[in-house]
Design an enzyme around this catalytic site. Structure first.
Site, PDB file in Angstrom:
ATOM      1  N   LYS A 201       0.628  -1.028   0.286  1.00  0.00           N
ATOM      2  CA  LYS A 201      -0.181  -0.206   0.392  1.00  0.00           C
ATOM      3  C   LYS A 201       0.805   1.292  -0.113  1.00  0.00           C
ATOM      4  O   LYS A 201       1.672   1.156   0.311  1.00  0.00           O
ATOM      5  CB  LYS A 201      -1.217   0.402   1.162  1.00  0.00           C
ATOM      6  CG  LYS A 201      -2.273  -0.906   1.551  1.00  0.00           C
ATOM      7  CD  LYS A 201      -2.848  -1.139  -0.206  1.00  0.00           C
ATOM      8  CE  LYS A 201      -4.016  -2.135   0.149  1.00  0.00           C
ATOM      9  NZ  LYS A 201      -3.915  -3.588   0.278  1.00  0.00           N
TER      10      LYS A 201
HETATM   11  C1  LIG Z   1      -5.615  -4.131   0.682  1.00  0.00           C
HETATM   12  C2  LIG Z   1      -6.885  -3.873   0.988  1.00  0.00           C
HETATM   13  C3  LIG Z   1      -7.852  -4.632   1.272  1.00  0.00           C
HETATM   14  C4  LIG Z   1      -7.309  -5.540   2.951  1.00  0.00           C
HETATM   15  O1  LIG Z   1      -6.300  -4.191   3.212  1.00  0.00           O
HETATM   16  P1  LIG Z   1      -5.484  -5.286   4.629  1.00  0.00           P
HETATM   17  O2  LIG Z   1      -5.236  -4.693   5.759  1.00  0.00           O
HETATM   18  O3  LIG Z   1      -4.706  -6.460   3.704  1.00  0.00           O
HETATM   19  O4  LIG Z   1      -6.633  -6.197   4.959  1.00  0.00           O
HETATM   20  C5  LIG Z   1      -9.096  -4.157   1.499  1.00  0.00           C
HETATM   21  N1  LIG Z   1      -9.558  -3.448   0.133  1.00  0.00           N
HETATM   22  C6  LIG Z   1      -8.935  -3.262  -0.285  1.00  0.00           C
HETATM   23  C7  LIG Z   1      -9.023  -2.778  -1.261  1.00  0.00           C
HETATM   24  C8  LIG Z   1      -7.573  -3.710  -0.710  1.00  0.00           C
HETATM   25  O5  LIG Z   1      -6.853  -3.143  -1.472  1.00  0.00           O
END
Ligand SMILES: *Cc1c(COP(=O)(O)O)cnc(C)c1O
Length: 395
Positions: A201
């Site tokens: 992210k």
């Molecule tokens: C990465 C992601 C998640 C999940 O995030 P985590 O922190 O890994 O639980 C949820 N929604 C979207 C759109 C994502 O890209």
């Protein structure tokens, strides 16, 4: 010493955990982690207090400042954050929640965790691949309770329009803001928003997430539910609130730890600069794609507010995407797909049969995600764009 493997043989899944620096192989995403993060981790270990302490608190405060909100609640993932939001809002069996199909499965899974029914909604268009408000409205029933918006690729959904719709229908507006960390608009119109700090992210704590919510009562409930529904945590008891506690609601263990928070505090200092860099790289991609391969479309109006999380492009309908992916891989460039439509996954097909979302399906068939991360430079973008043009033009 072993000779370095040729770039074309590198499998990103087998790449060492230390980030690649020369980018002979360009990954699709790459976290920036350095000596400041290492030092911060060592300090936590030396301190002897490794979970839910001062650093988690400090991280929540620093994140609140960046998002210009009163408070944030750190959790151990965005998925946990979404689950906590739905649970705390009392969404459950018999309720329906409107969600896009063009998202990561976590957006939809959290609806199932609380026993509610996800209702999958198509995107607006290939050019604007966010959940269609018109389609969402047409899928409303008397059981609809909430909407989960996703700021796909970091591009902000039209929050005022969704808020108007939610208010008119008496629905709860929730944001899966996993792609949108750093955007001040997050949490301003919704009851709650969840951010993700997963490794790919815009900033990372390895695993981690946070919640933004404006209602203090809701926040208080979520804070307790994050730690098993107890009236006080270990840290508060350690700091003199006494040894006793009560359990007053059903909670979870969704706590963040001090090691992750320490990394997060360092990462937050760079977030704004990284998001700006992502924006510059995106603009360069747009210009070079227009020049070298104008038949490849970049979705979204370039003036849309964005955290520029990923770089999606749409290939011409008659181009074989798997061939393009392979030729880019042979040129040392990793690409990926955001996302295979959720409604076509076996698990959802069985539970939600006969869902048809033609725009999402076409988008997913033609979409390709190009590398985008702060340590990429202009020459890398040039290389990726050239390779893509060459492949699309079948040279
Ligand atoms: C990465 C992601 C998640 C999940 O995030 P985590 O922190 O890994 O639980 C949820 N929604 C979207 C759109 C994502 O890209």
């Amino acid at each position: 010493m072993l000779a370095a493997a040729p770039a074309t043989k590198v499998d990103i899944n087998e790449a060492p955990l230390t980030p690649v620096t020369d980018f002979s192989f360009i990954p699709v995403a790459d976290p920036v982690l350095g000596s400041d993060e290492k030092e911060a981790l060592c300090e936590v270990i030396d301190s002897g207090w490794i979970t839910m302490g001062e650093r988690v608190q400090r991280f929540e405060e620093d994140l609140a400042k960046i998002h210009a909100v009163d408070e944030t609640i750190a959790v151990n993932s965005c998925t946990a954050g979404l689950h906590l939001i739905l649970h705390a809002l009392g969404i459950g069996p018999g309720d329906e929640v409107l969600v896009p199909s063009l998202t990561f499965v976590a957006t939809i899974n959290c609806v199932l965790y609380v026993g509610a029914k996800p209702v999958l909604v198509d995107i607006e268009s290939l050019d604007n691949p966010l959940m269609s408000l018109e389609e969402a409205e047409s899928k409303c029933t008397e059981r609809t309770r909430a909407i989960i918006l996703v700021h796909y690729a970091g591009y902000l959904a039209d929050l005022p329009a969704w808020k108007e719709f939610a208010d008119r229908r008496g629905l709860l507006l929730i944001e899966d803001a996993a792609h949108a960390t750093g955007l001040k608009e997050v949490g301003t119109y919704s009851v709650a928003a969840a951010l993700s700090f997963y490794g790919n992210k815009n900033m990372t704590t390895a695993e981690g997430g946070a919640i933004i919510a404006s209602d203090p009562d809701l926040r208080d409930r979520m804070r307790k539910m994050r730690g098993h529904g107890l009236t006080s945590g270990t840290f508060q008891r350690h700091n003199g609130s006494g040894p006793g506690y009560d359990m007053i609601m059903l909670g979870f263990n969704f706590r963040m730890d001090e090691l992750r928070a320490a990394i997060g505090i360092v990462q937050l200092k760079n977030l704004e600069a990284w998001n700006l860099k992502r924006r510059q790289l995106t603009n360069l991609y747009r210009a070079l794609l227009e020049e070298y391969v104008p038949e490849v479309v970049v979705p979204f109006d370039e003036n849309t507010t964005s955290s520029y999380h990923i770089m999606p492009v749409i290939l011409p309908g008659d181009v074989d995407r798997s061939r393009v992916i392979k030729s880019l891989r042979d040129a040392g460039i990793q690409t990926t797909i955001h996302y295979p439509p959720a409604h076509l996954f076996s698990y959802y097909r069985e539970r939600l049969p006969s869902v048809k979302l033609p725009k999402t399906e076409e988008y997913s068939e033609r979409e390709l995600t190009l590398p985008l991360f702060p340590r990429l430079n202009d020459a890398h973008v040039e290389r990726v764009t050239q390779a893509l043009a060459k492949s699309v033009h079948c040279e």
